[in-house]
Design a protein around this motif. Structure first.
Motif, PDB file in Angstrom:
ATOM      1  N   PHE A 140       1.351  -1.201   0.283  1.00 60.44           N
ATOM      2  CA  PHE A 140       0.329  -0.148   0.088  1.00 60.44           C
ATOM      3  C   PHE A 140       0.776   1.477  -0.016  1.00 60.44           C
ATOM      4  O   PHE A 140       1.831   1.609   0.828  1.00 60.44           O
ATOM      5  N   VAL A 141       0.928   1.809  -0.746  1.00 57.73           N
ATOM      6  CA  VAL A 141       2.216   2.591  -1.308  1.00 57.73           C
ATOM      7  C   VAL A 141       1.965   3.933  -2.442  1.00 57.73           C
ATOM      8  O   VAL A 141       0.934   3.803  -3.052  1.00 57.73           O
ATOM      9  N   GLY A 142       2.089   5.224  -1.668  1.00 49.57           N
ATOM     10  CA  GLY A 142       1.925   6.181  -2.497  1.00 49.57           C
ATOM     11  C   GLY A 142       2.839   7.216  -3.073  1.00 49.57           C
ATOM     12  O   GLY A 142       3.501   7.346  -1.809  1.00 49.57           O
ATOM     13  N   VAL A 143       2.482   7.956  -4.372  1.00 52.72           N
ATOM     14  CA  VAL A 143       3.801   7.994  -5.097  1.00 52.72           C
ATOM     15  C   VAL A 143       3.316   9.962  -4.893  1.00 52.72           C
ATOM     16  O   VAL A 143       2.470  10.010  -5.852  1.00 52.72           O
ATOM     17  N   GLU A 144       3.622  10.618  -4.362  1.00 51.40           N
ATOM     18  CA  GLU A 144       2.877  11.954  -4.517  1.00 51.40           C
ATOM     19  C   GLU A 144       3.941  13.325  -5.346  1.00 51.40           C
ATOM     20  O   GLU A 144       5.016  13.110  -4.968  1.00 51.40           O
ATOM     21  N   LEU A 145       3.605  13.495  -6.455  1.00 54.02           N
ATOM     22  CA  LEU A 145       3.758  14.276  -7.335  1.00 54.02           C
ATOM     23  C   LEU A 145       3.818  16.039  -7.178  1.00 54.02           C
ATOM     24  O   LEU A 145       2.361  16.501  -6.605  1.00 54.02           O
ATOM     25  N   VAL A 146       4.737  16.349  -7.643  1.00 50.56           N
ATOM     26  CA  VAL A 146       4.142  18.306  -6.704  1.00 50.56           C
ATOM     27  C   VAL A 146       5.329  18.556  -7.839  1.00 50.56           C
ATOM     28  O   VAL A 146       6.511  18.316  -8.774  1.00 50.56           O
ATOM     29  N   LYS A 147       4.368  20.116  -8.348  1.00 48.07           N
ATOM     30  CA  LYS A 147       5.336  20.884  -9.325  1.00 48.07           C
ATOM     31  C   LYS A 147       6.630  21.837  -8.585  1.00 48.07           C
ATOM     32  O   LYS A 147       7.580  22.184  -9.331  1.00 48.07           O
ATOM     33  N   ASP A 148       6.399  22.108  -7.532  1.00 51.10           N
ATOM     34  CA  ASP A 148       7.267  22.892  -6.239  1.00 51.10           C
ATOM     35  C   ASP A 148       7.439  22.100  -4.775  1.00 51.10           C
ATOM     36  O   ASP A 148       7.026  22.261  -4.604  1.00 51.10           O
ATOM     37  N   ARG A 154      -5.496  15.048  -6.452  1.00 54.46           N
ATOM     38  CA  ARG A 154      -5.393  14.044  -7.844  1.00 54.46           C
ATOM     39  C   ARG A 154      -3.620  13.715  -8.286  1.00 54.46           C
ATOM     40  O   ARG A 154      -3.646  13.693  -9.487  1.00 54.46           O
ATOM     41  N   ASN A 155      -3.495  13.807  -7.313  1.00 52.98           N
ATOM     42  CA  ASN A 155      -1.682  13.868  -8.004  1.00 52.98           C
ATOM     43  C   ASN A 155      -0.966  12.668  -6.813  1.00 52.98           C
ATOM     44  O   ASN A 155       0.453  12.391  -6.714  1.00 52.98           O
ATOM     45  N   VAL A 156      -1.585  11.955  -6.726  1.00 52.48           N
ATOM     46  CA  VAL A 156      -0.768  10.794  -5.236  1.00 52.48           C
ATOM     47  C   VAL A 156      -0.643   9.457  -6.743  1.00 52.48           C
ATOM     48  O   VAL A 156      -2.225   8.202  -6.578  1.00 52.48           O
ATOM     49  N   LEU A 157       0.522   8.624  -7.172  1.00 57.47           N
ATOM     50  CA  LEU A 157      -0.242   8.314  -7.234  1.00 57.47           C
ATOM     51  C   LEU A 157      -0.222   6.324  -6.315  1.00 57.47           C
ATOM     52  O   LEU A 157       0.495   6.213  -5.452  1.00 57.47           O
TER      53      LEU A 157
END
Length: 509
Positions: free
Chosen positions: A384-392, A424-427
């Motif tokens: 159960f793993v999340g990858v949060e993507l951010v632009k900054d 809606r930015n977490v894989l």
């Protein structure tokens, strides 16, 4: 004319079905015609038609194989032969209303209870996670005699009316919806982008105090708390891992107010976290909920779910005088399947596999985080793993469009992943527990390539951070390397970043 048209449509359908299956366009056309338009599917502008599955793989009508990284329903693997056999054999013998006496029901209840703390000993079998959570609320209301419920921001607990009321993930989408005054929303215990973050000296207490303050406000207005409900790990909320000690303190406040603690394990139970069978156990041995709900993985795709509670809560529910029964909940076939799932988890050491492969997945993603400016946080337990993507990485600006681009690019590479969270930015990784290190290597390699292309297109690069700049953002990671971790980093733009070329086509996955 209408009769002739209907006849020709049915004739066409019969011809296609006689050939063994509908073609993809016919399936889409029939879905548009007969299925409610609010029933969304993955990749709606170009959906995948899945006709077969096995283990961690799914196959479309052309035989193309897809690696399934998101299916927490097929818990022990799609179409596991032991589970299929158990269901088929029991169906050949008997399947009937669960009000008849049958061994499967009590044997399964006994085996399921053995995975839980002794206090949680009474089972109610139902058919879906939504049904389980709805029943949990009824138990809480009857036991306490109170009505007010505290839920977490971004929570999702199900689709029936009582649960939409306590699911901000859903009701915040309804701009004109009237908020239920007996429902109170506490901050999500997110130590990455929430109110209290990893550099806070005691985020568990700070978030628990927020619940305490809600209870005090409710009391001043003459209300009484019936329950606090939380997913043991928030899934739709963005793979959020509560700080250890949070549940213990919340339970103390809630019980002091006369309420009960409901742990929603619908998405994260049955060994997914690896180190424990239930995700609420990550908080420590000194924490035991009053009610636990479970679903999805319980039947490996078969519609089955359960509510487990204490004798005291169960007796209070009986004292209402209203008989409770569920026609299909706990039927012989469902319980045979449930027993098989528990057996497979043990026989194939899938809980151990979740530890080993989950740790490997987290380690590989952490390496990508060091490489890619778009990766802001890696968090999770087991598979159960999340990858949060951010632009900054300082402002934590959500990389929503980029996350959707990753999802669609992976689909083109025959890998199925989803993105969620309030932005809606977490894989989200929550694959079948038979997932392997080879599967990890494949998907991480593809993510690496996709992020490299995106960052080049957007003019982003990873800027090295000095030890002093990053001092306040680091957090300690336990030796297993398999729980929430994130480090602050910096990135900068080079000129004006170009827009994603296909953004206008992207929709929620």
């Amino acid at each position: 004319m209408r009769v002739e048209r209907l006849f020709s449509e049915k004739a066409a359908i019969n011809i296609m079905m006689s050939a063994g299956k509908l073609d993809k366009k016919a399936t889409i056309d029939l879905r548009k015609k007969h299925i409610g338009p609010s029933c969304k599917i993955f990749f709606s502008h170009d959906p995948i038609k899945i006709v077969q599955a096995k283990g961690q793989y799914m196959y479309d009508e052309k035989g193309q194989r897809y690696l399934d990284c998101i299916n927490n329903v097929a818990h022990v693997g799609h179409c596991h032969p032991d589970v299929v056999k158990a269901g088929a054999e029991q169906m050949e013998q008997l399947n009937t209303n669960s009000r008849f006496l049958h061994d499967n029901l009590v044997l399964y209840a006994q085996k399921l209870q053995a995975t839980l703390p002794d206090k949680l000993s009474v089972c109610y079998f139902v058919n879906s996670g939504s049904e389980a959570n709805d029943l949990a609320l009824r138990l809480a209301w009857q036991y306490t005699g109170h009505k007010d419920v505290i839920t977490l921001d971004n929570a999702y607990h199900g689709h029936v009316s009582s649960l939409i009321d306590i699911s901000p993930y859903k009701f915040r989408q309804l701009s004109d919806a009237e908020h239920n005054p007996s429902v109170h929303v506490a901050p999500s215990p997110d130590v990455y982008r929430g109110k209290y973050r990893a550099d806070h000296p005691d985020p568990a207490t700070a978030y628990a105090d927020e619940v305490k303050h809600i209870i005090e406000k409710v009391d001043k207005k003459g209300g009484k708390i019936a329950a606090f409900i939380a997913e043991s790990l928030q899934s739709c909320g963005g793979q959020v891992i509560p700080p250890v000690g949070y549940f213990q303190q919340v339970a103390k406040h809630v019980r002091k107010a006369g309420g009960v603690f409901i742990a929603d394990e619908v998405q994260v139970g049955f060994g997914r976290v690896g180190t424990h069978f239930w995700a609420f156990q990550l908080q420590g041995d000194d924490f035991v909920p009053d009610i636990v709900t479970m679903g999805k993985p319980i039947g490996n795709g078969h519609p089955m779910s359960c509510v487990v509670t204490t004798k005291e809560v169960a007796e209070a529910f009986t004292s209402s005088g209203m008989e409770y029964f569920n026609t299909f909940g706990g039927n012989p076939v469902s319980c045979a399947i449930g027993l098989a799932v528990l057996d497979v988890i043990l026989k194939e050491d899938l809980q151990g596999n979740a530890v080993r492969v989950g740790r490997y997945l987290t380690d590989q993603l952490k390496r990508q985080k060091e490489k890619h400016s778009l990766i802001g946080d890696i968090r999770g337990c087991g598979l159960f793993v999340g990858v949060e993507l951010v632009k900054d990485k300082v402002k934590l600006t959500p990389a929503t469009a980029e996350a959707q681009e990753v999802i669609y690019k992976l689909k083109e590479q025959h890998i199925l992943l989803s993105a969620d969270g309030p932005h809606r930015n977490v894989l989200k990784f929550k694959p079948p527990l038979c997932f392997s290190t080879e599967d990890v290597d494949l998907v991480v390699e593809k993510i690496d390539h996709i992020l490299t292309e995106l960052e080049e297109a957007l003019g982003l690069k990873l800027h090295c951070v000095s030890e002093n700049e990053n001092k306040g953002g680091k957090r300690k990671v336990p030796a297993d390397g398999n729980v929430h971790q994130s480090n602050n980093g910096f990135m900068q733009r080079r000129g004006n970043a170009p827009q994603l070329t296909r953004q206008s086509k992207r929709v929620k996955t």
